[in-house]
Design a protein around this motif. Structure first.
Motif, PDB file in Angstrom:
ATOM      1  N   THR A  16       0.830  -1.207   0.000  1.00  0.00           N
ATOM      2  CA  THR A  16       0.000   0.000   0.000  1.00  0.00           C
ATOM      3  C   THR A  16       0.864   1.257   0.000  1.00  0.00           C
ATOM      4  O   THR A  16       0.563   2.231  -0.713  1.00  0.00           O
ATOM      5  N   THR A  17       1.929   1.263   0.767  1.00  0.00           N
ATOM      6  CA  THR A  17       2.843   2.409   0.771  1.00  0.00           C
ATOM      7  C   THR A  17       3.452   2.612  -0.611  1.00  0.00           C
ATOM      8  O   THR A  17       3.586   3.753  -1.092  1.00  0.00           O
ATOM      9  N   ARG A  20       0.891   4.173  -2.940  1.00  0.00           N
ATOM     10  CA  ARG A  20       0.744   5.617  -2.690  1.00  0.00           C
ATOM     11  C   ARG A  20       1.897   6.389  -3.332  1.00  0.00           C
ATOM     12  O   ARG A  20       1.696   7.475  -3.885  1.00  0.00           O
ATOM     13  N   HIS A  21       3.102   5.829  -3.276  1.00  0.00           N
ATOM     14  CA  HIS A  21       4.240   6.510  -3.896  1.00  0.00           C
ATOM     15  C   HIS A  21       4.100   6.517  -5.419  1.00  0.00           C
ATOM     16  O   HIS A  21       4.371   7.540  -6.068  1.00  0.00           O
ATOM     17  N   LEU A  23       1.319   6.427  -7.104  1.00  0.00           N
ATOM     18  CA  LEU A  23       0.244   7.366  -7.434  1.00  0.00           C
ATOM     19  C   LEU A  23       0.715   8.811  -7.393  1.00  0.00           C
ATOM     20  O   LEU A  23       0.227   9.656  -8.150  1.00  0.00           O
ATOM     21  N   SER A  24       1.674   9.085  -6.516  1.00  0.00           N
ATOM     22  CA  SER A  24       2.209  10.456  -6.441  1.00  0.00           C
ATOM     23  C   SER A  24       2.975  10.839  -7.700  1.00  0.00           C
ATOM     24  O   SER A  24       3.229  12.024  -7.940  1.00  0.00           O
ATOM     25  N   LEU A  49      -5.709   4.644   0.623  1.00  0.00           N
ATOM     26  CA  LEU A  49      -5.461   5.069  -0.754  1.00  0.00           C
ATOM     27  C   LEU A  49      -6.461   6.113  -1.243  1.00  0.00           C
ATOM     28  O   LEU A  49      -6.367   6.575  -2.371  1.00  0.00           O
ATOM     29  N   ASP A  51      -8.377   9.549  -1.981  1.00  0.00           N
ATOM     30  CA  ASP A  51      -7.916  10.897  -2.312  1.00  0.00           C
ATOM     31  C   ASP A  51      -6.489  10.908  -2.843  1.00  0.00           C
ATOM     32  O   ASP A  51      -5.750  11.869  -2.637  1.00  0.00           O
ATOM     33  N   GLN A  52      -6.109   9.829  -3.533  1.00  0.00           N
ATOM     34  CA  GLN A  52      -4.772   9.760  -4.127  1.00  0.00           C
ATOM     35  C   GLN A  52      -4.807   9.976  -5.637  1.00  0.00           C
ATOM     36  O   GLN A  52      -3.826   9.735  -6.326  1.00  0.00           O
TER      37      GLN A  52
END
Length: 327
Positions: A16-17, A20-21, A23-24, A49, A51-52
């Motif tokens: 998951t981390t 998120r990276h 997606l950034s 996740l 609002d990513q």
């Protein structure tokens, strides 16, 4: 055509981390979607996740690899209707990759999907423990990968690095092994083609004993109920999750102590505190916390542990640290 990547990895490897990276780094002109499955019934990753910048679909409480049960296909079809440029699929850490990859590469989706590299997250410290290395899903997740991501490298001791080097020399078969920390994987690794065509054995997956309500029913609270819990069991692991309504607020310091001291292997949560939101991610003794001022829609926390666990004792302690103190 939608480009798709499967992001696998055993419990606590940092999927998951990493998502998120990634997606950034999403290009501004692209639309992305995420299909996520969790072993637990409550569904934490969706909140982590949210609002990513991607359309999200959750399949909580079970085995996304059981494609004959249709949840995988239904979730996939719903997301493809959005015509995303890229789809990232995160199976549960206890899931087997064969059925997912077989479905994605089937004739049914040939006109819709371009299957690109499968990535497998690996915490190299787990290579020292037979309960991981002898686990069928752990081994087959790594075997299915086009790219192996050795995550959490900042936590490795010299012996962990040597063990990773020795493992890669024998098992990686020339596939790239990328060392990162905190899931900071460059976007370019998603763009690689799927080249690993090895035939995997069928995974032994579970169907948990009924813990009503299950699946999507666990994502809502009926009537005036302030909270509920849901259980799941399989693959030698058990999970217990709780969801609380939007008026429940937790006392921050006692909550962190509960998370730190809980005698379980895995804790994930997104909870409402007086300061806003507290995001928790604990694997073993590794604990990551994150706060933000905006409060979540509700509070959710999930714990996973091998074998039997006294969920009632954990629950009593958790209920005591609500600031409102209501039942």
């Amino acid at each position: 055509m939608t480009c798709v990547n499967v992001i696998t990895g055993f419990l606590g490897s940092g999927k998951t981390t990493t998502l998120r990276h990634l997606l950034s780094q999403k290009p501004a002109h692209e639309n992305w979607a995420i299909l996520v499955n969790e072993f637990g019934e409550i569904g934490i990753d969706g909140a982590l996740l949210a609002d990513q910048g991607a359309v999200l679909k959750e399949i909580p409480g079970g085995c996304m690899c059981c494609v004959n049960g249709l949840p995988m296909q239904i979730g996939l079809n719903m997301l493809l209707k959005q015509k995303p440029d890229r789809l990232l699929i995160e199976p549960t850490g206890l899931g087997h990759p064969k059925q997912i990859l077989s479905l994605l590469t089937s004739e049914t989706y040939e006109a819709w999907l371009t299957v690109q590299a499968t990535l497998c997250l690996l915490d190299a410290r787990q290579l020292a423990e037979p309960r991981y290395t002898e686990n069928e899903n752990f081994r087959d997740q790594l075997a299915a990968a086009d790219v192996i991501v050795a995550n959490k490298q900042d936590t490795y001791q010299p012996e962990d690095r040597q063990r990773l080097t020795d493992w890669a020399a024998g098992a990686a078969d020339g596939r790239p092994v990328v060392a990162v920390q905190q899931g900071a994987l460059p976007l370019e690794w998603l763009l690689r083609p799927r080249e690993n065509q090895r035939d995997l054995p069928d995974g032994a997956h579970h169907h948990a004993a009924a813990a009503a309500p299950r699946g999507l029913a666990a994502l809502s609270l009926p009537g005036n109920q302030r909270w509920r819990r849901a259980l799941n069991q399989g693959q030698g692991y058990s999970s217990c999750g709780w969801i609380f309504d939007d008026e429940t607020v937790f006392d921050t310091i006692p909550l962190l102590e509960w998370v730190r001291l809980a005698p379980v292997e895995r804790v994930k949560g997104v909870l409402r505190i007086a300061e806003g939101t507290l995001r928790i991610n604990r694997q073993g003794q590794d604990l990551q916390i994150e706060t933000q001022q905006v409060a979540p829609a509700d509070s959710r926390i999930e714990v996973i542990n091998p074998g039997e666990t006294d969920w009632n004792a954990l629950q009593r302690a958790l209920l005591k640290i609500r600031l409102d103190g209501n039942a």
